[in-house]
Design a protein around this motif. Structure first.
Motif, PDB file in Angstrom:
ATOM      1  N   GLY A   1      37.451  10.504 -27.119  1.00 22.04           N
ATOM      2  CA  GLY A   1      38.408   9.690 -27.875  1.00 22.04           C
ATOM      3  C   GLY A   1      39.313   8.860 -26.992  1.00 22.04           C
ATOM      4  N   LEU A   2      38.926   8.729 -25.731  1.00 23.32           N
ATOM      5  CA  LEU A   2      39.742   7.929 -24.814  1.00 23.32           C
ATOM      6  C   LEU A   2      39.705   6.460 -25.240  1.00 23.32           C
ATOM      7  CD1 LEU A   2      41.435   8.363 -22.219  1.00 23.32           C
ATOM      8  CD2 LEU A   2      39.410   7.686 -20.898  1.00 23.32           C
ATOM      9  N   ILE A   3      40.890   5.839 -25.240  1.00 22.75           N
ATOM     10  CA  ILE A   3      40.996   4.425 -25.637  1.00 22.75           C
ATOM     11  C   ILE A   3      42.073   3.770 -24.780  1.00 22.75           C
ATOM     12  CG2 ILE A   3      42.527   5.078 -27.563  1.00 22.75           C
ATOM     13  CD1 ILE A   3      41.257   2.698 -29.166  1.00 22.75           C
ATOM     14  N   MET A   4      41.962   2.471 -24.615  1.00 24.23           N
ATOM     15  CA  MET A   4      42.913   1.728 -23.775  1.00 24.23           C
ATOM     16  C   MET A   4      43.747   0.820 -24.669  1.00 24.23           C
ATOM     17  SD  MET A   4      40.193   0.612 -20.836  1.00 24.23           S
ATOM     18  CE  MET A   4      38.983  -0.062 -21.965  1.00 24.23           C
ATOM     19  N   TYR A   5      45.037   1.028 -24.661  1.00 23.06           N
ATOM     20  CA  TYR A   5      45.904   0.210 -25.504  1.00 23.06           C
ATOM     21  C   TYR A   5      46.633  -0.844 -24.687  1.00 23.06           C
ATOM     22  CZ  TYR A   5      45.199   3.255 -29.509  1.00 23.06           C
ATOM     23  OH  TYR A   5      44.647   3.948 -30.552  1.00 23.06           O
ATOM     24  N   THR A   6      46.585  -2.063 -25.203  1.00 19.28           N
ATOM     25  CA  THR A   6      47.398  -3.121 -24.598  1.00 19.28           C
ATOM     26  C   THR A   6      48.425  -3.568 -25.638  1.00 19.28           C
ATOM     27  OG1 THR A   6      45.859  -4.881 -25.255  1.00 19.28           O
ATOM     28  CG2 THR A   6      45.523  -3.880 -23.087  1.00 19.28           C
ATOM     29  N   LEU A   7      49.531  -4.083 -25.150  1.00 22.37           N
ATOM     30  CA  LEU A   7      50.634  -4.420 -26.050  1.00 22.37           C
ATOM     31  C   LEU A   7      50.256  -5.550 -26.996  1.00 22.37           C
ATOM     32  CD1 LEU A   7      53.526  -3.489 -26.571  1.00 22.37           C
ATOM     33  CD2 LEU A   7      54.319  -5.236 -24.978  1.00 22.37           C
ATOM     34  N   ASP A   8      49.442  -6.485 -26.498  1.00 23.75           N
ATOM     35  CA  ASP A   8      49.064  -7.634 -27.331  1.00 23.75           C
ATOM     36  C   ASP A   8      47.679  -7.466 -27.965  1.00 23.75           C
ATOM     37  OD1 ASP A   8      47.518  -7.899 -25.084  1.00 23.75           O
ATOM     38  OD2 ASP A   8      48.330  -9.835 -24.454  1.00 23.75           O
ATOM     39  N   GLY A   9      47.030  -6.320 -27.725  1.00 24.73           N
ATOM     40  CA  GLY A   9      45.702  -6.112 -28.311  1.00 24.73           C
ATOM     41  C   GLY A   9      44.634  -6.994 -27.696  1.00 24.73           C
ATOM     42  N   ARG A  10      44.894  -7.462 -26.465  1.00 30.25           N
ATOM     43  CA  ARG A  10      43.887  -8.287 -25.777  1.00 30.25           C
ATOM     44  C   ARG A  10      43.365  -7.570 -24.545  1.00 30.25           C
ATOM     45  NH1 ARG A  10      46.613 -14.196 -25.818  1.00 30.25           N
ATOM     46  NH2 ARG A  10      44.850 -14.602 -24.434  1.00 30.25           N
ATOM     47  N   LYS A  11      42.141  -7.956 -24.161  1.00 31.38           N
ATOM     48  CA  LYS A  11      41.550  -7.400 -22.947  1.00 31.38           C
ATOM     49  C   LYS A  11      42.267  -7.943 -21.723  1.00 31.38           C
ATOM     50  CE  LYS A  11      36.874  -7.259 -24.859  1.00 31.38           C
ATOM     51  NZ  LYS A  11      35.528  -7.803 -24.745  1.00 31.38           N
ATOM     52  N   ASN A  12      42.166  -7.215 -20.642  1.00 36.23           N
ATOM     53  CA  ASN A  12      42.679  -7.726 -19.373  1.00 36.23           C
ATOM     54  C   ASN A  12      41.907  -7.090 -18.230  1.00 36.23           C
ATOM     55  OD1 ASN A  12      43.868  -5.174 -18.803  1.00 36.23           O
ATOM     56  ND2 ASN A  12      45.669  -5.735 -20.016  1.00 36.23           N
ATOM     57  N   LEU A  13      42.316  -7.343 -17.022  1.00 41.77           N
ATOM     58  CA  LEU A  13      41.601  -6.817 -15.859  1.00 41.77           C
ATOM     59  C   LEU A  13      41.450  -5.298 -15.928  1.00 41.77           C
ATOM     60  CD1 LEU A  13      40.421  -7.113 -12.972  1.00 41.77           C
ATOM     61  CD2 LEU A  13      42.761  -6.905 -12.112  1.00 41.77           C
ATOM     62  N   VAL A  14      42.522  -4.619 -16.342  1.00 38.66           N
ATOM     63  CA  VAL A  14      42.503  -3.149 -16.395  1.00 38.66           C
ATOM     64  C   VAL A  14      41.454  -2.659 -17.395  1.00 38.66           C
ATOM     65  CG1 VAL A  14      43.861  -1.111 -17.025  1.00 38.66           C
ATOM     66  CG2 VAL A  14      44.909  -2.926 -15.653  1.00 38.66           C
ATOM     67  N   THR A  15      41.455  -3.236 -18.589  1.00 37.76           N
ATOM     68  CA  THR A  15      40.509  -2.773 -19.617  1.00 37.76           C
ATOM     69  C   THR A  15      39.080  -3.167 -19.242  1.00 37.76           C
ATOM     70  OG1 THR A  15      40.847  -4.764 -20.976  1.00 37.76           O
ATOM     71  CG2 THR A  15      42.247  -2.869 -21.452  1.00 37.76           C
ATOM     72  N   ASP A  16      38.915  -4.350 -18.672  1.00 38.17           N
ATOM     73  CA  ASP A  16      37.569  -4.789 -18.254  1.00 38.17           C
ATOM     74  C   ASP A  16      36.965  -3.825 -17.237  1.00 38.17           C
ATOM     75  OD1 ASP A  16      37.695  -7.030 -19.813  1.00 38.17           O
ATOM     76  OD2 ASP A  16      37.767  -8.471 -18.162  1.00 38.17           O
ATOM     77  N   LEU A  17      37.758  -3.498 -16.237  1.00 36.40           N
ATOM     78  CA  LEU A  17      37.253  -2.614 -15.186  1.00 36.40           C
ATOM     79  C   LEU A  17      36.919  -1.236 -15.754  1.00 36.40           C
ATOM     80  CD1 LEU A  17      39.659  -3.429 -12.216  1.00 36.40           C
ATOM     81  CD2 LEU A  17      37.200  -3.882 -12.297  1.00 36.40           C
ATOM     82  N   SER A  18      37.835  -0.682 -16.538  1.00 38.62           N
ATOM     83  CA  SER A  18      37.637   0.689 -17.008  1.00 38.62           C
ATOM     84  C   SER A  18      36.529   0.792 -18.051  1.00 38.62           C
ATOM     85  CB  SER A  18      38.951   1.265 -17.541  1.00 38.62           C
ATOM     86  OG  SER A  18      39.877   1.346 -16.470  1.00 38.62           O
ATOM     87  N   ALA A  19      36.343  -0.267 -18.833  1.00 37.26           N
ATOM     88  CA  ALA A  19      35.220  -0.268 -19.780  1.00 37.26           C
ATOM     89  C   ALA A  19      33.909  -0.250 -18.996  1.00 37.26           C
ATOM     90  CB  ALA A  19      35.291  -1.486 -20.686  1.00 37.26           C
ATOM     91  N   ALA A  20      33.849  -1.064 -17.963  1.00 39.09           N
ATOM     92  CA  ALA A  20      32.624  -1.127 -17.152  1.00 39.09           C
ATOM     93  C   ALA A  20      32.355   0.202 -16.461  1.00 39.09           C
ATOM     94  CB  ALA A  20      32.748  -2.253 -16.122  1.00 39.09           C
ATOM     95  N   VAL A  21      33.417   0.798 -15.929  1.00 36.86           N
ATOM     96  CA  VAL A  21      33.253   2.077 -15.221  1.00 36.86           C
ATOM     97  C   VAL A  21      32.825   3.174 -16.192  1.00 36.86           C
ATOM     98  CG1 VAL A  21      34.484   3.899 -13.982  1.00 36.86           C
ATOM     99  CG2 VAL A  21      34.873   1.509 -13.366  1.00 36.86           C
TER     100      VAL A  21
END
Ligand code: BES
Ligand code: ZN
Length: 459
Positions: free
Chosen positions: A341-361
C-alpha cells in the motif's frame, strides 16, 4: 549483504510521452547504455529496534520525550561518521487564564473556548456577521468591529487572517455542526482575541443581528509558555573533485502526538532515515546527502518549516529532491494494495523527480510501479512550497491506530520498513551516484516507467 541494481541511462533527446515529469529519452535508442551501482540491503531488524526504542514513550514536541529521541538520533548519526547539528526552535504552549464573551453587557449562557494560540485581547465593539470569513465575506464592513463567523469551508487560520486583513478587532466563531464547541487555531505569531461558541448560540446571534445592532465584549487572557523543540540534521559532502554542488535531503518527523507512542507515526520514518544514513555512510557520492528528523510536525509542520525558512536561498536551489517518510511501517495500513500500500503523495498531485525515480525503482525491485496521489499533511509541504521536488511516502489508507495510544511496536511490519528503504535508497543513489550525471545537467536521466495517479482514501 549487497544488492545489485542496474540503472539504464538514456541520452537526452526529445521529451518522452511516458507521462513522467522527468522522462527524457533518446531520439536514438541505440545510444542507450547500462551502468551498475552497488547498493546494500537494509537491515529490517535494526530498523525495528529503533522503532522499539523510540516508541517506549510519547515524544510530544517540547517534552523530555522529544529530547530523549533527539539525543538518540544524533548519537546514531555521529556513530556513522556524519556531521551533525541539533537545530533548536521555539514553540509555545498556551494556558487559558480568562475567557469571557458579553453581548450587550450580558454573558453568554455557555462557556466559550479560546482559539488555540495567542487568542488574548480585551475589546469592545459592534458585532457584525461575516459569513465564513472567506475573502468574499470580508467586503462587509468588518473594520473596527468584532466579527461573528461560522466554522467551515476554509482553515481556521485563514479566517483569522482574513479578518485581521479586513481590519476586524476580534472574532466569535460558531460551530457548523451541533456537536459542542470546536476551538479554532490561531495563525503563528499572531495575537488577536478569538473565541469559539456553539452552533445554537451562534445562530441565535445571527438572527438577533438581523433586527438589532449589538455590541460585543471579548476578554481573553492566555498565558504563553515558551518551550524548545528541535530538528536533527546530519550531512555528508562528496569529495571536492566529484562534487556536483547538488543536495538530496531525506526526512521524517521524530515527534508524536501527546500520549501516543507513535511507533508508526513517525518512529517508523525515523528508523528509515537512520537506516538510509547507515547504508549510504561510505558509498561514493557526487551529491551532498542530508538526513533530517523534524520536531513539532504534529503541531503544524513547525520544525520542517523552520528548517526550510532558515536555509540560505542559494542552498534551496541546490536541493534537487526531498524524500519524506511518515507512517511507513504499519501492518494494518495499505489494505491489499501492491507493495504494502505504499504511495507517494505530492502537495499538488503532480509527478516530479522524486516520484519518477521511486516509481521506476519500485517497478524494478517489486515488479510494480507504486502510484502517486495528492496530499499534504506532512513535512514535504514546506519543501514543495519553495520549489523543491518532494513526495511523502506512506502506506494508505492509514491504520486504525493513527494518533492513538495503540500506535505501538507490535503493529510494525519489518517487511514494510525494509521495502520503503530499499526503494528510497536506490532512488537517492540514482542522483548521488558519481557515475550518473548531475540532475541539473539534464544530459542523461534515468529510465522511467508509467505509474498511476490514485485518489486513494487516506483514512
Ligand atoms: N503522519 C500524519 C499525516 C497523515 C496521517 C497523512 C494519515 C495521511 C493519513 C501526520 O503526522 C499528521 O498527523 N499530520 C497532521 C497535519 C499537520 C499539519 C499537523 C494531520 O494530518 O492531522
Ligand atoms: Zn506523521
Amino acid at each position: 549483504m549487497q544488492r545489485k541494481t542496474v540503472i539504464a541511462l538514456l541520452t537526452v533527446g526529445t521529451i518522452l510521452s511516458a507521462g513522467a515529469a522527468y522522462a527524457h529519452s533518446s531520439a536514438n535508442h541505440q545510444e542507450q547504455q547500462q551502468k551498475s551501482a552497488t547498493l546494500r540491503t537494509p537491515d529490517a531488524d535494526a530498523m525495528y529496534k529503533t522503532v522499539e526504542y523510540l516508541s517506549q514513550q510519547p515524544r510530544e514536541a517540547g517534552t523530555e520525550g522529544e529530547l530523549r529521541a533527539v539525543k538518540y538520533i544524533e548519537k546514531q548519526f555521529k556513530s556513522l561518521g556524519y556531521d551533525t547539528e541539533i537545530q533548536p526552535f521555539p514553540i509555545y504552549n498556551y494556558k487559558t487564564n480568562k475567557v469571557s464573551v458579553k453581548i450587550n453587557g450580558t454573558s453568554l449562557n455557555e462557556t466559550p473556548e479560546p482559539f488555540v494560540g495567542d487568542a488574548s485581547g480585551m475589546v469592545s465593539a459592534p458585532l457584525i456577521f461575516a459569513g465564513k470569513a472567506k475573502k468574499s465575506n470580508i467586503n462587509v464592513e468588518v473594520k473596527g468591529k468584532i466579527a461573528l463567523v461560522e466554522r467551515g469551508d476554509i482553515p481556521f487560520v485563514e479566517k483569522v487572517q482574513n479578518l485581521i486583513d479586513g481590519g476586524a478587532i476580534g472574532v466569535i466563531m460558531f460551530n457548523n455542526s451541533p456537536d459542542g464547541i470546536v476551538p479554532g487555531q490561531m495563525p503563528e505569531n499572531t495575537t488577536f482575541p478569538a473565541v469559539a461558541i456553539s452552533k445554537a448560540a451562534g445562530l441565535k446571534l445571527v438572527e438577533q443581528l438581523k433586527n438589532t445592532p449589538m455590541n460585543a465584549e471579548l476578554d481573553v487572557d492566555i498565558a504563553k509558555i515558551k518551550k524548545e523543540s528541535y530538528n536533527v540534521i546530519a550531512s555528508r559532502k562528496p569529495d571536492k573533485d566529484q562534487d556536483t554542488g547538488e543536495i538530496v535531503t531525506i526526512g521524517a518527523h521524530h515527534d508524536s502526538v501527546p500520549e501516543a507512542p507513535g511507533a508508526n507515526d513517525d518512529a517508523s520514518g525515523v528508523s528509515a532515515v537512520l537506516e538510509l544514513a547507515k547504508l549510504l555512510a561510505k558509498t561514493p557520492i557526487d551529491t551532498e546527502l542530508r538526513f533530517l528528523t523534524f520536531g513539532s510536525e504534529e503541531r503544524g509542520l513547525i520544525g520542517s518549516t523552520y528548517y526550510v525558512d532558515h536555509l540560505p536561498k542559494k542552498e534551496i536551489s541546490r536541493i534537487k529532491a526531498h524524500f519524506q517518510m511518515d507512517m511507513i511501517g504499519s501492518k494494518n495500513a495499505g489494505r491489499n494494495h501492491p507493495v504494502g500500500g505504499l504511495i507517494m503523495y505530492t502537495l499538488d498531485g503532480r509527478k516530479n523527480l522524486v516520484t519518477d525515480l521511486s516509481a521506476a525503482v519500485s517497478k524494478q525491485i517489486f515488479s510494480k510501479a507504486i502510484p502517486y496521489g495528492k496530499s499534504g499533511r506532512s513535512d514535504h509541504e514546506p519543501f514543495h512550497q519553495v520549489g523543491i521536488p518532494t513526495a511523502l511516502f506512506m502506506h494508505a489508507p492509514a491504520e486504525p491506530d493513527y494518533h492513538k495510544p495503540t500506535d505501538t511496536i507490535d503493529k510494525i511490519s519489518k517487511e514494510k520498513l525494509k521495502q520503503t528503504v530499499e526503494i528510497i535508497e536506490d532512488s537517492v543513489y540514482r542522483i548521488a551516484d558519481p557515475s550518473t550525471p548531475a540532475i541539473s545537467k539534464d544530459k542523461v536521466i534515468q529510465a522511467t516507467v508509467d505509474y498511476p495517479f490514485e485518489n486513494r482514501n487516506l483514512d
